[in-house]
Design an enzyme around this catalytic site. Sequence first.
Site, mmCIF file in Angstrom:
data_model
loop_
_atom_site.group_PDB
_atom_site.id
_atom_site.type_symbol
_atom_site.label_atom_id
_atom_site.label_comp_id
_atom_site.label_asym_id
_atom_site.label_seq_id
_atom_site.Cartn_x
_atom_site.Cartn_y
_atom_site.Cartn_z
ATOM 1 N N LYS A 88 -22.736 44.453 50.631
ATOM 2 C CA LYS A 88 -22.504 44.682 49.197
ATOM 3 C C LYS A 88 -22.613 43.341 48.475
ATOM 4 O O LYS A 88 -21.951 42.361 48.836
ATOM 5 C CB LYS A 88 -21.114 45.266 49.022
ATOM 6 C CG LYS A 88 -20.961 46.111 47.804
ATOM 7 C CD LYS A 88 -19.787 47.027 48.055
ATOM 8 C CE LYS A 88 -19.270 47.581 46.776
ATOM 9 N NZ LYS A 88 -17.829 47.726 46.829
HETATM 10 O O1 F6P Z 1 -12.900 49.820 38.791
HETATM 11 P P1 F6P Z 1 -12.340 50.058 40.137
HETATM 12 O O2 F6P Z 1 -11.555 51.308 40.210
HETATM 13 O O3 F6P Z 1 -11.625 48.839 40.654
HETATM 14 O O4 F6P Z 1 -13.556 50.333 41.123
HETATM 15 C C1 F6P Z 1 -14.384 49.325 41.515
HETATM 16 C C2 F6P Z 1 -15.577 49.838 42.261
HETATM 17 O O5 F6P Z 1 -16.287 48.792 42.780
HETATM 18 C C3 F6P Z 1 -16.821 49.056 44.027
HETATM 19 O O6 F6P Z 1 -16.610 47.853 44.707
HETATM 20 C C4 F6P Z 1 -18.272 49.445 43.937
HETATM 21 O O7 F6P Z 1 -18.799 49.956 45.115
HETATM 22 C C5 F6P Z 1 -16.100 50.208 44.594
HETATM 23 O O8 F6P Z 1 -15.446 49.811 45.736
HETATM 24 C C6 F6P Z 1 -15.259 50.699 43.420
HETATM 25 O O9 F6P Z 1 -15.648 51.996 43.123
#
Ligand code: F6P
Length: 228
Positions: A88
Amino acid sequence: MKFFLDTADLAEIEEAASWGALAGVTTNPTLYARIGGKLDDFHNHIKRICDIVGPDCPVSAESVAMTRDEIVRDGRELAKIAPNVVVKIPTMVEGLAATRQLADEGIPVNMTLCFTVPQAILAARAGARYISPFVGRFDDISEDGLAQLDDVVRAIGNYDFTADTVNGEQIEIIAASIRSANHVTQAALMGADIATVPFGILKKCVSHPLTDRGLESFLKDWEKVQNA
Ligand SMILES: O=P(O)(O)OC[C@H]1O[C@](O)(CO)[C@@H](O)[C@@H]1O
Protein backbone atom coordinates in the site's frame (compact mmCIF):
# COMPACT_ATOMS: atom_id res chain seq x y z
CA MET A 1 -18.60 -6.19 -4.99
CA LYS A 2 -16.14 -7.91 -2.68
CA PHE A 3 -15.77 -7.29 1.05
CA PHE A 4 -12.36 -6.56 2.54
CA LEU A 5 -11.90 -6.07 6.27
CA ASP A 6 -10.17 -2.83 7.26
CA THR A 7 -8.33 -3.76 10.44
CA ALA A 8 -5.10 -5.10 11.90
CA ASP A 9 -6.93 -6.93 14.71
CA LEU A 10 -6.34 -10.69 14.39
CA ALA A 11 -9.43 -11.69 16.36
CA GLU A 12 -11.64 -9.58 14.07
CA ILE A 13 -9.98 -11.05 10.99
CA GLU A 14 -10.40 -14.61 12.28
CA GLU A 15 -14.05 -13.99 13.08
CA ALA A 16 -14.85 -12.30 9.74
CA ALA A 17 -12.92 -14.94 7.77
CA SER A 18 -14.99 -17.66 9.47
CA TRP A 19 -18.18 -16.16 8.00
CA GLY A 20 -17.06 -17.34 4.56
CA ALA A 21 -17.48 -14.10 2.63
CA LEU A 22 -14.24 -12.26 3.25
CA ALA A 23 -12.12 -11.52 0.16
CA GLY A 24 -9.20 -9.54 1.62
CA VAL A 25 -7.79 -7.33 4.36
CA THR A 26 -6.46 -3.79 4.37
CA THR A 27 -4.30 -2.35 7.12
CA ASN A 28 -2.71 1.03 7.62
CA PRO A 29 -0.30 2.54 10.18
CA THR A 30 -3.18 3.89 12.28
CA LEU A 31 -4.88 0.50 12.47
CA TYR A 32 -1.60 -1.19 13.41
CA ALA A 33 -0.93 1.42 16.12
CA ARG A 34 -4.49 0.91 17.43
CA ILE A 35 -3.79 -2.75 18.29
CA GLY A 36 -0.53 -1.78 20.06
CA GLY A 37 1.64 -3.02 17.17
CA LYS A 38 5.43 -2.82 17.52
CA LEU A 39 7.76 -1.88 14.68
CA ASP A 40 9.87 -5.03 14.87
CA ASP A 41 6.78 -7.25 14.83
CA PHE A 42 5.14 -5.60 11.80
CA HIS A 43 6.21 -8.15 9.18
CA ASN A 44 5.31 -11.06 11.48
CA HIS A 45 1.92 -9.50 12.08
CA ILE A 46 1.23 -9.19 8.36
CA LYS A 47 2.30 -12.84 7.97
CA ARG A 48 -0.20 -13.86 10.68
CA ILE A 49 -2.97 -12.04 8.80
CA CYS A 50 -1.96 -13.75 5.53
CA ASP A 51 -2.02 -17.14 7.25
CA ILE A 52 -5.52 -16.52 8.64
CA VAL A 53 -7.12 -15.42 5.37
CA GLY A 54 -5.24 -17.80 3.06
CA PRO A 55 -3.45 -17.27 -0.24
CA ASP A 56 -6.47 -16.15 -2.26
CA CYS A 57 -7.14 -13.08 -0.10
CA PRO A 58 -4.99 -10.02 -0.78
CA VAL A 59 -3.60 -8.34 2.36
CA SER A 60 -2.57 -4.68 2.02
CA ALA A 61 0.46 -3.60 4.09
CA GLU A 62 1.46 0.05 3.94
CA SER A 63 4.89 1.53 3.36
CA VAL A 64 5.58 4.68 5.37
CA ALA A 65 8.75 5.54 3.44
CA MET A 66 8.86 8.92 1.72
CA THR A 67 11.28 8.49 -1.19
CA ARG A 68 10.83 6.25 -4.23
CA ASP A 69 13.93 4.20 -3.50
CA GLU A 70 12.92 3.61 0.12
CA ILE A 71 9.34 2.76 -0.86
CA VAL A 72 10.59 0.29 -3.48
CA ARG A 73 12.92 -1.29 -0.91
CA ASP A 74 10.07 -1.50 1.60
CA GLY A 75 7.72 -2.89 -1.03
CA ARG A 76 10.12 -5.65 -2.01
CA GLU A 77 10.53 -6.66 1.64
CA LEU A 78 6.76 -6.58 2.26
CA ALA A 79 6.14 -8.66 -0.88
CA LYS A 80 8.48 -11.36 0.47
CA ILE A 81 6.22 -11.94 3.50
CA ALA A 82 3.61 -13.88 1.51
CA PRO A 83 2.43 -14.11 -2.11
CA ASN A 84 -0.86 -12.39 -1.26
CA VAL A 85 0.73 -9.23 0.18
CA VAL A 86 -0.22 -6.04 -1.64
CA VAL A 87 2.01 -3.03 -1.02
CA LYS A 88 0.00 0.00 0.00
CA ILE A 89 1.50 3.28 -1.13
CA PRO A 90 0.20 6.86 -0.71
CA THR A 91 -0.75 8.84 -3.81
CA MET A 92 2.17 11.25 -4.22
CA VAL A 93 4.97 11.77 -6.73
CA GLU A 94 7.41 9.43 -4.98
CA GLY A 95 4.61 6.92 -4.50
CA LEU A 96 3.75 6.92 -8.21
CA ALA A 97 7.38 6.36 -9.19
CA ALA A 98 7.71 3.50 -6.70
CA THR A 99 4.44 1.99 -7.90
CA ARG A 100 5.72 1.91 -11.48
CA GLN A 101 8.91 0.18 -10.38
CA LEU A 102 7.13 -2.39 -8.19
CA ALA A 103 4.47 -3.08 -10.83
CA ASP A 104 7.21 -3.69 -13.40
CA GLU A 105 8.66 -6.25 -10.96
CA GLY A 106 5.27 -7.97 -10.69
CA ILE A 107 4.50 -6.69 -7.18
CA PRO A 108 0.90 -5.54 -6.75
CA VAL A 109 0.26 -2.08 -5.30
CA ASN A 110 -2.79 -0.58 -3.60
CA MET A 111 -2.58 3.18 -4.12
CA THR A 112 -4.08 4.79 -1.05
CA LEU A 113 -5.02 8.28 0.14
CA CYS A 114 -6.66 8.84 -3.24
CA PHE A 115 -9.17 11.69 -3.31
CA THR A 116 -9.57 12.83 -6.91
CA VAL A 117 -10.07 11.53 -10.44
CA PRO A 118 -6.67 12.80 -11.69
CA GLN A 119 -4.97 11.07 -8.75
CA ALA A 120 -6.80 7.84 -9.56
CA ILE A 121 -5.89 7.97 -13.26
CA LEU A 122 -2.24 8.68 -12.46
CA ALA A 123 -2.24 5.74 -10.01
CA ALA A 124 -3.72 3.53 -12.74
CA ARG A 125 -1.17 4.65 -15.32
CA ALA A 126 1.64 4.04 -12.81
CA GLY A 127 0.54 0.41 -12.65
CA ALA A 128 -1.49 0.25 -9.42
CA ARG A 129 -3.46 -3.00 -9.11
CA TYR A 130 -5.90 -1.43 -6.60
CA ILE A 131 -6.93 2.20 -6.08
CA SER A 132 -8.45 3.31 -2.78
CA PRO A 133 -10.62 6.43 -2.99
CA PHE A 134 -11.58 7.65 0.50
CA VAL A 135 -15.24 8.33 1.17
CA GLY A 136 -15.62 9.19 4.87
CA ARG A 137 -12.79 11.67 5.04
CA PHE A 138 -14.55 13.84 2.44
CA ASP A 139 -17.71 13.66 4.53
CA ASP A 140 -15.61 14.69 7.57
CA ILE A 141 -14.84 18.00 5.85
CA SER A 142 -18.47 18.47 4.73
CA GLU A 143 -17.86 17.36 1.16
CA ASP A 144 -19.66 14.55 -0.65
CA GLY A 145 -17.43 11.47 -0.40
CA LEU A 146 -19.83 9.22 -2.31
CA ALA A 147 -19.98 11.67 -5.24
CA GLN A 148 -16.18 11.69 -5.35
CA LEU A 149 -16.13 7.88 -5.31
CA ASP A 150 -18.68 7.79 -8.13
CA ASP A 151 -16.47 10.12 -10.21
CA VAL A 152 -13.47 7.83 -9.72
CA VAL A 153 -15.43 4.66 -10.55
CA ARG A 154 -16.79 6.20 -13.76
CA ALA A 155 -13.49 7.75 -14.86
CA ILE A 156 -11.50 4.55 -14.33
CA GLY A 157 -14.24 2.59 -16.13
CA ASN A 158 -13.81 4.80 -19.20
CA TYR A 159 -10.37 3.40 -20.05
CA ASP A 160 -8.44 0.17 -20.46
CA PHE A 161 -5.49 0.09 -18.06
CA THR A 162 -4.53 -3.53 -18.60
CA ALA A 163 -1.34 -2.52 -20.44
CA ASP A 164 -0.26 -0.62 -17.30
CA THR A 165 -0.93 -3.14 -14.53
CA VAL A 166 0.92 -6.16 -13.14
CA ASN A 167 0.40 -9.05 -15.62
CA GLY A 168 -2.35 -7.12 -17.44
CA GLU A 169 -4.83 -7.56 -14.59
CA GLN A 170 -7.90 -5.36 -14.27
CA ILE A 171 -7.62 -2.54 -11.78
CA GLU A 172 -9.99 -2.87 -8.84
CA ILE A 173 -11.37 0.12 -7.01
CA ILE A 174 -11.52 -0.22 -3.23
CA ALA A 175 -14.09 2.07 -1.62
CA ALA A 176 -12.16 3.07 1.53
CA SER A 177 -12.79 5.16 4.62
CA ILE A 178 -16.24 3.57 4.86
CA ARG A 179 -18.32 4.77 7.81
CA SER A 180 -21.75 3.15 7.33
CA ALA A 181 -23.67 0.32 5.69
CA ASN A 182 -25.21 2.96 3.43
CA HIS A 183 -21.72 3.83 2.15
CA VAL A 184 -21.43 0.15 1.19
CA THR A 185 -24.83 0.18 -0.53
CA GLN A 186 -24.00 3.26 -2.56
CA ALA A 187 -20.51 2.01 -3.44
CA ALA A 188 -22.05 -1.25 -4.72
CA LEU A 189 -24.63 0.63 -6.79
CA MET A 190 -21.83 2.66 -8.36
CA GLY A 191 -19.96 -0.52 -9.22
CA ALA A 192 -16.96 -0.13 -6.91
CA ASP A 193 -15.19 -3.51 -7.04
CA ILE A 194 -14.45 -3.75 -3.31
CA ALA A 195 -15.51 -2.09 -0.07
CA THR A 196 -13.00 -2.25 2.75
CA VAL A 197 -14.92 -1.93 5.99
CA PRO A 198 -14.18 -1.84 9.71
CA PHE A 199 -15.49 -4.90 11.60
CA GLY A 200 -18.26 -2.87 13.26
CA ILE A 201 -19.62 -1.85 9.85
CA LEU A 202 -19.32 -5.41 8.53
CA LYS A 203 -21.52 -6.58 11.43
CA LYS A 204 -24.04 -3.86 10.60
CA CYS A 205 -24.03 -5.04 6.97
CA VAL A 206 -25.10 -8.54 8.08
CA SER A 207 -28.04 -7.58 10.24
CA HIS A 208 -31.39 -5.85 9.92
CA PRO A 209 -34.14 -5.41 12.55
CA LEU A 210 -36.69 -7.01 10.22
CA THR A 211 -34.43 -10.06 9.85
CA ASP A 212 -34.29 -10.35 13.66
CA ARG A 213 -38.05 -9.90 14.00
CA GLY A 214 -38.77 -12.39 11.22
CA LEU A 215 -36.45 -14.98 12.77
CA GLU A 216 -38.09 -14.54 16.16
CA SER A 217 -41.57 -15.17 14.75
CA PHE A 218 -40.40 -18.17 12.67
CA LEU A 219 -38.89 -19.74 15.81
CA LYS A 220 -42.07 -19.10 17.81
CA ASP A 221 -44.22 -20.67 15.10
CA TRP A 222 -41.88 -23.64 14.85
CA GLU A 223 -42.38 -24.25 18.57
CA LYS A 224 -46.13 -24.44 17.88
CA VAL A 225 -45.46 -27.05 15.17
CA GLN A 226 -43.35 -29.09 17.58
CA ASN A 227 -46.02 -28.98 20.30
CA ALA A 228 -48.94 -29.69 17.95
O1 F6P B 1 -10.87 7.52 7.23
P1 F6P B 1 -10.61 6.24 7.92
O2 F6P B 1 -11.84 5.66 8.51
O3 F6P B 1 -9.45 6.36 8.88
O4 F6P B 1 -10.19 5.17 6.82
C1 F6P B 1 -8.97 5.23 6.22
C2 F6P B 1 -8.87 4.27 5.07
O5 F6P B 1 -7.59 4.23 4.60
C3 F6P B 1 -7.18 2.97 4.21
O6 F6P B 1 -5.87 2.91 4.69
C4 F6P B 1 -7.28 2.80 2.72
O7 F6P B 1 -7.13 1.49 2.28
C5 F6P B 1 -8.10 1.99 4.82
O8 F6P B 1 -7.39 1.18 5.67
C6 F6P B 1 -9.20 2.86 5.41
O9 F6P B 1 -10.39 2.53 4.79
